[in-house]
Design an enzyme around this catalytic site. Structure first.
Site, PDB file in Angstrom:
ATOM      1  CE  LYS A  43     -53.535  55.580 -58.505  1.00 45.71           C
ATOM      2  NZ  LYS A  43     -53.418  55.363 -59.876  1.00 45.71           N
ATOM      3  CE  LYS A  63     -49.965  46.583 -48.929  1.00 49.59           C
ATOM      4  NZ  LYS A  63     -48.651  46.483 -49.312  1.00 49.59           N
TER       5      LYS A  63
HETATM    6  N1  CTP Z   1     -47.885  60.067 -67.283  1.00 47.14           N
HETATM    7  C1  CTP Z   1     -47.630  61.239 -68.360  1.00 47.14           C
HETATM    8  N2  CTP Z   1     -48.323  61.728 -68.874  1.00 47.14           N
HETATM    9  C2  CTP Z   1     -49.720  61.503 -68.691  1.00 47.14           C
HETATM   10  C3  CTP Z   1     -50.205  60.550 -67.808  1.00 47.14           C
HETATM   11  C4  CTP Z   1     -49.210  59.838 -66.990  1.00 47.14           C
HETATM   12  O1  CTP Z   1     -46.408  61.372 -68.400  1.00 47.14           O
HETATM   13  N3  CTP Z   1     -50.793  62.026 -69.201  1.00 47.14           N
HETATM   14  C5  CTP Z   1     -46.784  59.460 -66.915  1.00 47.14           C
HETATM   15  C6  CTP Z   1     -46.929  59.614 -65.018  1.00 47.14           C
HETATM   16  O2  CTP Z   1     -46.383  61.091 -64.652  1.00 47.14           O
HETATM   17  C7  CTP Z   1     -45.917  58.409 -64.659  1.00 47.14           C
HETATM   18  C8  CTP Z   1     -46.099  57.562 -65.680  1.00 47.14           C
HETATM   19  O3  CTP Z   1     -46.777  58.131 -66.863  1.00 47.14           O
HETATM   20  O4  CTP Z   1     -44.597  58.887 -64.812  1.00 47.14           O
HETATM   21  C9  CTP Z   1     -47.131  56.397 -65.202  1.00 47.14           C
HETATM   22  O5  CTP Z   1     -48.363  57.044 -64.641  1.00 47.14           O
HETATM   23  P1  CTP Z   1     -49.550  56.307 -64.253  1.00 47.14           P
HETATM   24  O6  CTP Z   1     -50.067  56.744 -62.858  1.00 47.14           O
HETATM   25  O7  CTP Z   1     -49.365  54.827 -64.203  1.00 47.14           O
HETATM   26  O8  CTP Z   1     -50.739  56.833 -65.315  1.00 47.14           O
HETATM   27  P2  CTP Z   1     -51.836  57.792 -65.051  1.00 47.14           P
HETATM   28  O9  CTP Z   1     -52.729  57.814 -66.342  1.00 47.14           O
HETATM   29  O10 CTP Z   1     -51.169  59.278 -64.555  1.00 47.14           O
HETATM   30  O11 CTP Z   1     -52.890  57.319 -64.113  1.00 47.14           O
HETATM   31  P3  CTP Z   1     -53.793  57.622 -62.972  1.00 47.14           P
HETATM   32  O12 CTP Z   1     -54.741  58.458 -63.605  1.00 47.14           O
HETATM   33  O13 CTP Z   1     -54.520  56.493 -62.314  1.00 47.14           O
HETATM   34  O14 CTP Z   1     -52.977  58.312 -61.743  1.00 47.14           O
END
Ligand code: CTP
Length: 131
Positions: free
Chosen positions: A46, A44
């Site tokens: 993404k 939903k």
């Molecule tokens: N997070 C983080 N540092 C990163 C990537 C993620 O601190 N480099 C944290 C996000 O801020 C969130 C948690 O991990 O609190 C889960 O994030 P998620 O969205 O599952 O991971 P992303 O790698 O950010 O995924 P996407 O690229 O799909 O947004």
């Protein structure tokens, strides 16, 4: 009094940024509860399904030594319900969400941690696609 911490995320293609935030969240209290977003919720949000299915993502998160409880986050609109149901004292998230959850400050403390630089699920997917 023992403190309960809650956080939410997809945790797809699990990486060190995920470990770092969960480790930091755990330092805030005694019990860390993690809402792992469901496959449908991700679709939903993404318009695509995660690479790893929800059972696998949950299994990975659950296996970490600093995670105590896990559940599936089925709807973004239910954050308040989840915070109340799991009796969380603190909601902690990465700072890509800075300010977005301040509405819950009436029922818990809300903390944003700096993201780990230069790594994300999206970037890993893009890099591996181009190899
Ligand atoms: N997070 C983080 N540092 C990163 C990537 C993620 O601190 N480099 C944290 C996000 O801020 C969130 C948690 O991990 O609190 C889960 O994030 P998620 O969205 O599952 O991971 P992303 O790698 O950010 O995924 P996407 O690229 O799909 O947004």
């Amino acid at each position: 009094m023992s403190k309960r911490v809650i956080t939410f995320g997809t945790f797809d293609v699990f990486h060190v940024g995920h470990i770092n935030i969960l480790e930091r969240c755990a330092t805030l209290g005694d019990t860390l509860i993690v809402g792992v977003s469901s496959d449908d919720l991700n679709h939903k949000k993404k318009n695509r399904y995660p690479i790893y299915d929800q059972e696998s993502r949950m299994k990975i998160v659950q296996s970490l030594k600093f995670v105590d409880e896990v559940f599936f986050e089925l709807s973004l609109e239910k954050k308040r319900e989840y915070i109340e149901f799991y009796k969380a004292d603190i909601l902690a998230m990465g700072d890509d969400w800075e300010g977005k959850f301040d509405e819950f400050k009436d029922i818990c403390e809300v903390i944003y941690f700096p993201r780990t630089p230069s790594i994300s699920t999206t970037e890993i997917i893009e890099i591996t696609k181009n190899i």
